[in-house]
Write an enzyme that holds these catalytic residues in place. Structure first.
Site, PDB file in Angstrom:
ATOM      1  N   HIS A  93      -7.143  10.045   5.631  1.00  0.00           N
ATOM      2  CA  HIS A  93      -6.429   9.012   6.401  1.00  0.00           C
ATOM      3  C   HIS A  93      -6.351   9.395   7.878  1.00  0.00           C
ATOM      4  O   HIS A  93      -6.200  10.575   8.208  1.00  0.00           O
ATOM      5  CB  HIS A  93      -4.998   8.854   5.894  1.00  0.00           C
ATOM      6  CG  HIS A  93      -4.903   8.344   4.482  1.00  0.00           C
ATOM      7  ND1 HIS A  93      -4.626   9.156   3.419  1.00  0.00           N
ATOM      8  CD2 HIS A  93      -5.044   7.109   3.974  1.00  0.00           C
ATOM      9  CE1 HIS A  93      -4.592   8.439   2.307  1.00  0.00           C
ATOM     10  NE2 HIS A  93      -4.847   7.186   2.617  1.00  0.00           N
ATOM     11  N   GLY A  94      -6.409   8.382   8.733  1.00  0.00           N
ATOM     12  CA  GLY A  94      -6.198   8.620  10.166  1.00  0.00           C
ATOM     13  C   GLY A  94      -7.465   9.091  10.854  1.00  0.00           C
ATOM     14  O   GLY A  94      -8.573   8.865  10.380  1.00  0.00           O
ATOM     15  N   GLY A 100      -8.822   5.846   3.521  1.00  0.00           N
ATOM     16  CA  GLY A 100      -9.250   6.598   4.700  1.00  0.00           C
ATOM     17  C   GLY A 100     -10.569   6.108   5.266  1.00  0.00           C
ATOM     18  O   GLY A 100     -11.407   6.901   5.696  1.00  0.00           O
ATOM     19  N   ASP A 119       0.828  -1.200   0.000  1.00  0.00           N
ATOM     20  CA  ASP A 119       0.000   0.000   0.000  1.00  0.00           C
ATOM     21  C   ASP A 119       0.874   1.267   0.000  1.00  0.00           C
ATOM     22  O   ASP A 119       1.930   1.289   0.651  1.00  0.00           O
ATOM     23  CB  ASP A 119      -0.877  -0.045   1.270  1.00  0.00           C
ATOM     24  CG  ASP A 119      -2.045   0.910   1.197  1.00  0.00           C
ATOM     25  OD1 ASP A 119      -2.446   1.289   0.083  1.00  0.00           O
ATOM     26  OD2 ASP A 119      -2.576   1.268   2.272  1.00  0.00           O
ATOM     27  N   HIS A 120       0.417   2.296  -0.689  1.00  0.00           N
ATOM     28  CA  HIS A 120       1.105   3.594  -0.697  1.00  0.00           C
ATOM     29  C   HIS A 120       2.619   3.479  -0.854  1.00  0.00           C
ATOM     30  O   HIS A 120       3.377   3.923   0.030  1.00  0.00           O
ATOM     31  CB  HIS A 120       0.821   4.375   0.595  1.00  0.00           C
ATOM     32  CG  HIS A 120      -0.555   4.953   0.643  1.00  0.00           C
ATOM     33  ND1 HIS A 120      -0.942   6.022  -0.126  1.00  0.00           N
ATOM     34  CD2 HIS A 120      -1.640   4.597   1.365  1.00  0.00           C
ATOM     35  CE1 HIS A 120      -2.220   6.297   0.115  1.00  0.00           C
ATOM     36  NE2 HIS A 120      -2.671   5.441   1.006  1.00  0.00           N
ATOM     37  N   ASP A 144       1.890   5.470  -5.377  1.00  0.00           N
ATOM     38  CA  ASP A 144       1.192   6.717  -5.060  1.00  0.00           C
ATOM     39  C   ASP A 144       1.969   7.924  -5.599  1.00  0.00           C
ATOM     40  O   ASP A 144       2.949   8.353  -4.993  1.00  0.00           O
ATOM     41  CB  ASP A 144       1.002   6.825  -3.540  1.00  0.00           C
ATOM     42  CG  ASP A 144       0.161   8.045  -3.151  1.00  0.00           C
ATOM     43  OD1 ASP A 144      -0.135   8.871  -4.032  1.00  0.00           O
ATOM     44  OD2 ASP A 144      -0.195   8.159  -1.964  1.00  0.00           O
ATOM     45  N   ASN A 156      -7.091   1.071   8.094  1.00  0.00           N
ATOM     46  CA  ASN A 156      -5.837   0.884   8.825  1.00  0.00           C
ATOM     47  C   ASN A 156      -5.969   1.336  10.279  1.00  0.00           C
ATOM     48  O   ASN A 156      -5.905   0.533  11.210  1.00  0.00           O
ATOM     49  CB  ASN A 156      -4.712   1.661   8.127  1.00  0.00           C
ATOM     50  CG  ASN A 156      -3.425   1.629   8.906  1.00  0.00           C
ATOM     51  OD1 ASN A 156      -3.039   0.585   9.411  1.00  0.00           O
ATOM     52  ND2 ASN A 156      -2.761   2.761   9.032  1.00  0.00           N
ATOM     53  N   THR A 157      -6.176   2.663  10.472  1.00  0.00           N
ATOM     54  CA  THR A 157      -6.132   3.262  11.812  1.00  0.00           C
ATOM     55  C   THR A 157      -7.045   2.550  12.810  1.00  0.00           C
ATOM     56  O   THR A 157      -6.645   2.284  13.953  1.00  0.00           O
ATOM     57  CB  THR A 157      -6.528   4.747  11.719  1.00  0.00           C
ATOM     58  OG1 THR A 157      -5.706   5.360  10.727  1.00  0.00           O
ATOM     59  CG2 THR A 157      -6.350   5.470  13.033  1.00  0.00           C
TER      60      THR A 157
HETATM   61  P1  13P Z   1      -7.298   4.826   7.587  1.00  0.00           P
HETATM   62  O1  13P Z   1      -6.073   4.696   8.398  1.00  0.00           O
HETATM   63  O2  13P Z   1      -7.954   6.153   7.735  1.00  0.00           O
HETATM   64  O3  13P Z   1      -8.240   3.700   7.774  1.00  0.00           O
HETATM   65  O4  13P Z   1      -6.846   4.782   6.050  1.00  0.00           O
HETATM   66  C1  13P Z   1      -6.346   3.588   5.548  1.00  0.00           C
HETATM   67  C2  13P Z   1      -5.850   3.755   4.175  1.00  0.00           C
HETATM   68  O5  13P Z   1      -6.407   4.447   3.362  1.00  0.00           O
HETATM   69  C3  13P Z   1      -4.635   3.015   3.829  1.00  0.00           C
HETATM   70  O6  13P Z   1      -4.266   3.196   2.507  1.00  0.00           O
END
Ligand code: 13P
Length: 283
Positions: free
Chosen positions: A178-179, A207, A81-82, A103, A230-231
């Site tokens: 994100h986050g 996100g 990812d990214h 990215d 993710n977060t």
């Molecule tokens: P979050 O951490 O906001 O869930 O975003 C995850 C994300 O987009 C990873 O590429």
């Protein structure tokens, strides 16, 4: 069963559902994600990102995740990812990741197209899928009262980008971040609908954490086929571990990690059911 992202997304496209990319940073988190997917018979996408490699290297993650994915009884794509640096993205392709995101969303349209088109050739030659981003999904901490500050995806620009690059999945900016959000997430569903009607490539929403299940379900009805989380998983696992430590400061470390894993499984069940990827595994 290890598959590439394109295979997972074509199933999601046909069935009109979304599949989660659940970022994972430990063996236990990875096992938790696969356990939830197997329990709910859901295809799933797992993987680290360039900014998520604090304690291990890309080859370490490849060894662990590819092995677990091959043994899984449901389709699993292992995604990097990214990736911001082309060298790391190419390393992920050569290590056998079945999907990578390169990215270049902060670069000009022309440079984004040029780099992604080149990377698409390398990825496709290795049977790996490529995701790119058009527009830019920012950070929740930069969120304003009116939503994402700027960088929302223009439908016509997205169509040109997809046609000129041959990407397999396209991340779009429609108001998520994100986050942890500062304020309330505001998604531009009209924009998403228009992008979906204009672009002939499966769409990705970054996100996902804190965006709210109603918003995410609505986004999946309007064409989102891959949803990144993710977060929330990191927080869920950390808070469970914190509670267990408070209860028993001498707890065995391996048992502690298992509690973190169980917290991830509980969270994922909710996502897989709400996004209707449950029951869609074909292996
Ligand atoms: P979050 O951490 O906001 O869930 O975003 C995850 C994300 O987009 C990873 O590429």
């Amino acid at each position: 069963m290890l598959v590439n992202l394109k295979t997972i997304l074509s199933g999601a496209r046909e069935g009109g559902y979304a599949v989660g990319l659940f970022n994972c940073v430990t063996l236990e988190m990875t096992r938790g994600i696969i356990a939830a997917a197997e329990e709910l018979r859901s295809p799933v996408i797992i993987g680290p990102g360039e900014s998520l490699l604090p304690g291990a290297s890309l080859p370490d993650y490849a060894d662990m995740m590819l092995g677990i994915a091959r043994r899984a009884s449901v389709p699993v794509a292992v995604h990097f990812d990214h990736g911001f640096t082309p060298e790391l993205v190419e390393e992920a392709i050569s290590l056998g990741f079945t999907s990578v995101m390169y990215d270049c969303s902060m670069l000009s349209f022309e440079e984004n197209v040029r780099r992604i088109r080149e990377m698409a050739k390398k990825a496709h030659a290795a049977g790996c899928s490529l995701e790119a981003e058009i527009g830019h999904v920012g950070q929740g901490e930069d969120y304003t009262e009116n939503g994402a500050a700027d960088g929302l995806t223009e439908p016509e620009t997205a169509r040109r980008f997809a046609e000129e690059t041959q990407v397999d999945a396209l991340a779009v900016a429609v108001g998520t971040a994100h986050g942890v959000y500062k304020g309330t997430p505001r998604l531009d569903f009209d924009r998403l609908k228009e992008i979906h009607e204009t672009v002939d490539v499966p769409l990705v929403l970054h996100g996902g954490s804190g965006t709210g299940m109603d918003n995410l379900v609505r986004a999946s009805r309007l064409g989102i086929r891959k949803l990144n989380i993710n977060t929330e998983l990191l927080i869920e696992a950390r808070e469970q571990v914190r509670r267990e430590l408070q209860e028993d400061p001498e707890i065995d470390y391996s048992v502690l990690l298992k509690h973190g894993k169980d917290a991830v499984v509980r969270r994922l069940r909710t996502y897989m059911q709400a996004l209707h990827s449950s029951g869609k595994a074909w292996s």
